[in-house]
Enzyme design. Structure first.
Site, PDB file in Angstrom:
ATOM      1  CB  CYS A 128      -0.844  -0.142   1.211  1.00  0.00           C
ATOM      2  SG  CYS A 128      -0.378  -0.462   2.758  1.00  0.00           S
ATOM      3  CG  HIS A 241      -0.806   3.907   4.490  1.00  0.00           C
ATOM      4  ND1 HIS A 241      -1.322   3.981   5.840  1.00  0.00           N
ATOM      5  CD2 HIS A 241      -0.279   3.023   3.992  1.00  0.00           C
ATOM      6  CE1 HIS A 241      -1.301   2.508   6.086  1.00  0.00           C
ATOM      7  NE2 HIS A 241      -0.700   1.946   5.134  1.00  0.00           N
TER       8      HIS A 241
END
Length: 337
Positions: A128, A241
């Site tokens: 990710c 994130h």
């Protein structure tokens, strides 16, 4: 079109989002099967108005499956991917196990879609933290060839699964109540804290999470000359994130040019007005498939340097959405033949 598809790890956090995306994006298929561990087998899933029984993940489960999208731990992917391949089932795999296999393309559709079409039965989706970074790098690399990247990540607790998110809530409550905090998902308390350690020790003081960003970036761009210096940090944020990214290019790219390049790239949304307090933040990016870019500045320490802030939903574009987009590439390719 793949007539029969399967979602492997269908009951997990990413598997649930994959199910939603198949509906939202009207993914074509005739039959769908949901696979999970023996612990979850027998449970039911409501999907498109119908009730489906989750089947156990085992070799014969792939007998009549044309395409599988998998989101499982690495050891599970190690086992099930060969089962699927032996039965001529194409696999889009979210785990980290197959990413660096030379025979397996590592794909972000907006960056290297052509790699997906050269698959040998398996296509891997990147980590990710890598996915959002390479997507943001793509227009700059095309315009000025990136030589070096320095990236610091601020990774949400959802990256450690549902248990990570729960521990953020529980440990925060305990901390505020003056109660002892029990750490299970993380090595240290995540409440009101930062943990500069994700993964295991891997190379020269860098962790496995950090080295993924190095190796995966080079593989996706097909360019081992790109130097990547990563620091990965777990932060007390539930989802999305964030990354501070500095790139050094062979040709100088100005801030206005960079802003135009980002804005013209599919999958990127620019939010960049410092005076108005407008920049990407996890709370605003949660649930969105885009990768958000802001705080675009020239690097004061490097002539051809550019630095920016990047935020993306790690469960969507960082995982589920990217996998579904890869599957869509395969469908379009088959339709064009």
């Amino acid at each position: 079109m793949f007539e029969s598809i399967a979602i492997v790890g269908a009951t997990g956090a990413v598997g649930q989002i994959i199910r939603r995306l198949l509906t939202e994006r009207d993914f074509p298929y005739e039959k769908i099967t949901f696979l999970a561990s023996a612990r979850s087998a027998g449970s039911t899933i409501e999907f498109k108005g119908e009730t489906h029984t989750v089947k156990e993940l085992k070799p014969e489960a792939f007998d009549d499956i044309d395409l599988a999208i998998g989101s499982t731990p690495d050891p599970v992917a190690k086992d099930f991917v060969p089962w699927a391949k032996e039965r001529n089932c194409v696999v889009v795999d979210e785990s980290g196990y197959w990413r660096m296999d030379p025979s397996v393309p590592l794909v972000v559709p907006e960056v290297n879609p052509e790699a997906a079409l050269a698959h040998q039965g398996v296509i891997a989706s990147p980590n990710c933290s890598t996915t959002q970074m390479v997507l943001a790098m793509k227009p700059l690399h095309d315009a000025g060839k990136i030589r070096r990247v320095v990236v610091s990540t601020y990774q949400a607790t959802s990256g450690a699964g549902v248990a990570g998110q729960a521990e953020l809530v529980d440990s925060s409550r305990a901390h505020l109540d003056g109660q002892p905090v029990e750490n299970k998902a993380f090595a240290h308390s995540i409440a009101f804290n930062l943990i500069p350690h994700i993964g295991s020790e891997k190379h020269a003081g860098y962790t496995s999470e950090e080295m993924k960003m190095v190796y995966e970036t080079q593989k996706i761009f097909g360019d081992e000359s790109i130097k990547v210096c990563p620091t990965c940090v777990r932060v007390p944020v539930s989802n999305c994130h964030s990354e501070s990214i500095l790139v050094e290019t062979e040709r100088k790219i100005t801030v206005p040019e960079a802003r135009e390049l980002f804005a013209a790239t599919p999958g990127i949304k620019v939010v960049d007005n410092l005076n108005a307090g407008e920049y990407p933040m996890p709370k605003d990016c949660d649930g969105d498939d885009a990768t958000f870019v802001g705080r675009i500045r020239e690097d004061l320490s490097c002539e051809n340097g550019l630095t920016f802030w990047c935020v993306s939903d790690n469960l969507r574009k960082g995982a589920a959405t990217n996998a579904v987009q890869i599957a869509e590439l395969l469908v379009k390719s088959a339709a064009a033949v």
